[in-house]
Design an enzyme around this catalytic site. Structure first.
Site, short mmCIF file in Angstrom:
data_model
loop_
_atom_site.label_atom_id
_atom_site.label_comp_id
_atom_site.label_asym_id
_atom_site.label_seq_id
_atom_site.Cartn_x
_atom_site.Cartn_y
_atom_site.Cartn_z
CE LYS A 114 -2.09 -0.74 4.01
NZ LYS A 114 -1.32 -1.92 4.49
NE ARG A 136 -3.68 -0.47 10.32
CZ ARG A 136 -2.58 0.14 9.66
NH1 ARG A 136 -2.55 1.21 9.28
NH2 ARG A 136 -1.39 -0.58 9.55
NE ARG A 156 8.06 -1.70 5.88
CZ ARG A 156 6.87 -1.52 6.19
NH1 ARG A 156 6.05 -1.15 5.07
NH2 ARG A 156 6.32 -1.97 7.19
NE ARG A 184 7.27 0.64 10.09
CZ ARG A 184 5.98 0.72 9.56
NH1 ARG A 184 6.01 1.05 8.17
NH2 ARG A 184 4.79 0.23 10.07
NE ARG A 195 2.80 -3.77 11.38
CZ ARG A 195 3.85 -3.68 10.65
NH1 ARG A 195 4.98 -4.28 10.81
NH2 ARG A 195 3.63 -2.92 9.52
P1 AMP Z 1 1.58 1.34 8.99
O1 AMP Z 1 2.66 2.31 8.76
O2 AMP Z 1 0.22 1.68 8.20
O3 AMP Z 1 1.98 -0.03 9.02
O4 AMP Z 1 1.11 1.60 10.72
C1 AMP Z 1 2.19 1.50 11.63
C2 AMP Z 1 1.38 1.33 13.05
O5 AMP Z 1 0.50 2.63 13.04
C3 AMP Z 1 0.21 0.43 12.92
O6 AMP Z 1 0.54 -0.99 13.27
C4 AMP Z 1 -0.66 0.93 14.05
O7 AMP Z 1 -0.22 0.98 15.17
C5 AMP Z 1 -0.59 2.23 13.84
N1 AMP Z 1 -1.87 2.97 13.05
C6 AMP Z 1 -1.68 3.31 11.56
N2 AMP Z 1 -2.75 3.64 10.89
C7 AMP Z 1 -3.64 3.28 11.92
C8 AMP Z 1 -5.36 3.32 12.14
N3 AMP Z 1 -5.82 3.79 11.18
N4 AMP Z 1 -5.65 3.03 13.12
C9 AMP Z 1 -5.04 2.61 14.28
N5 AMP Z 1 -3.69 2.50 14.40
C10 AMP Z 1 -3.05 2.82 13.30
#
Ligand code: AMP
Length: 221
Positions: free
Chosen positions: A19, A94, A133, A166, A177
Site C-alpha cells: 500500500k 483500519r 524492508r 522499523r 499486526r
Molecule cells: P502502518 O505504517 O500503516 O503499517 O502503521 C503503523 C502502525 O501505526 C500500525 O501498526 C498501528 O499501530 C498504527 N496505525 C496506523 N494507522 C492506524 C489506524 N488507522 N488505526 C489505528 N492504528 C493505526
C-alpha cells in the site's frame, strides 16, 4: 457546471501488502495527496509529548491506536486544502468504526470515496517483504534489501541518511499486526464491496506490473 473528477481512494490490505509503496509512487506521478496514518503517527511518536509516547507504545506492540484519536486525526487532515485534488488513504480506515466515521466526514463535505483497492497478498510474501524492508528515518522512503534496494547499500537515495528497520517489522510484532489485520480490518473488504467501491488486486505482484493494474482501476472510475 463543476464536475468533480478527483480520485478519493482507500488502499486496504495487510501490512506488507504494498500500500505504502504504491500510494507514494502514484501520488508523486499524478499529483494527488498520499495520506499515511502510519507516517503521521510515527512523526508524533517521536515528538517527546505524553501522547507521542503512548502512540509509540501502540505502534511498537503492533496494536491499533484508539479509534477516537485516529478519527480526530483524519478529520483534521481532511479539512486541509490539498485533499480537494484527490487523495490516497494508506492505512486508514483500519476498523469498522473508522470506516463509518470516514464516510460521515466525506458525506458532510459532499466528497464521497470513489474507489477502494484491496491488496490481496499471501502470508509468505508479507513476511518476506516486512523482514527485508528498510526505511529512511528522515524522509520516509521505503526500500527492500532485495526487491527495491537503494543505490548505495544501507543509504537513502533521496537524502543520504542511514536506513533503518522499523521496530514493528520484527517477526513477533509482524505476527501481532497480521492478527489485528484479520480481526479488525479484513471485515472492511465486505463493507466496501457492499457499497460497490471495491476492486481487488494481486498484491503478490512485483511493483511495475501491479502499478499498471492499479492505474487501470483508477482510470476506470
Ligand atoms: P502502518 O505504517 O500503516 O503499517 O502503521 C503503523 C502502525 O501505526 C500500525 O501498526 C498501528 O499501530 C498504527 N496505525 C496506523 N494507522 C492506524 C489506524 N488507522 N488505526 C489505528 N492504528 C493505526
Amino acid at each position: 457546471m463543476f464536475v468533480d473528477r478527483a480520485a478519493r481512494i482507500v488502499f486496504l490490505g495487510p501490512p506488507g501488502g504494498g500500500k505504502g509503496t504504491h500510494a507514494r509512487r502514484l501520488s508523486e506521478k499524478y499529483g494527488i495527496s498520499h495520506i499515511s496514518t502510519g507516517d503521521i503517527l510515527r512523526a508524533r511518536a517521536g515528538d517527546g509529548t505524553d501522547l507521542g509516547t503512548r502512540v509509540q507504545s501502540f505502534i511498537e506492540k503492533g496494536k491499533l491506536v484508539p479509534d477516537a484519536l485516529m478519527i480526530e486525526m483524519i478529520s483534521e487532515r481532511m479539512a486541509q486544502g490539498d485533499v480537494q485534488r484527490g487523495f490516497i488513504l494508506d492505512g486508514f480506515p483500519r476498523t469498522m468504526e473508522q470506516a463509518k466515521a470516514l464516510d460521515q466526514i466525506l458525506a458532510e463535505r459532499g466528497t464521497p470515496l470513489t474507489l477502494v483497492i484491496d491488496f490481496e497478498v499471501s502470508e509468505d510474501v508479507i513476511i518476506n517483504r516486512l523482514s527485508g524492508r528498510r526505511v529512511c528515518p528522515k524522509c520516509g522512503a521505503n526500500y527492500h534489501i532485495r526487491n527495491i534496494p537503494p543505490r548505495r547499500d544501507g543509504v537513502c537515495d533521496r537524502c543520504p541518511t542511514a536506513l533503518i528497520q522499523r521496530a514493528d517489522d520484527r517477526e513477533a510484532t509482524v505476527r501481532t499486526r497480521l492478527e489485528v489485520y484479520r480481526a479488525e480490518t479484513a471485515p472492511l473488504v465486505g463493507y466496501y464491496r457492499d457499497r460497490h467501491l471495491l476492486q481487488a488486486v494481486d498484491g503478490n505482484l512485483e511493483v511495475a506490473p501491479l502499478e499498471k493494474h492499479l492505474w487501470s482501476h483508477i482510470e476506470a472510475v
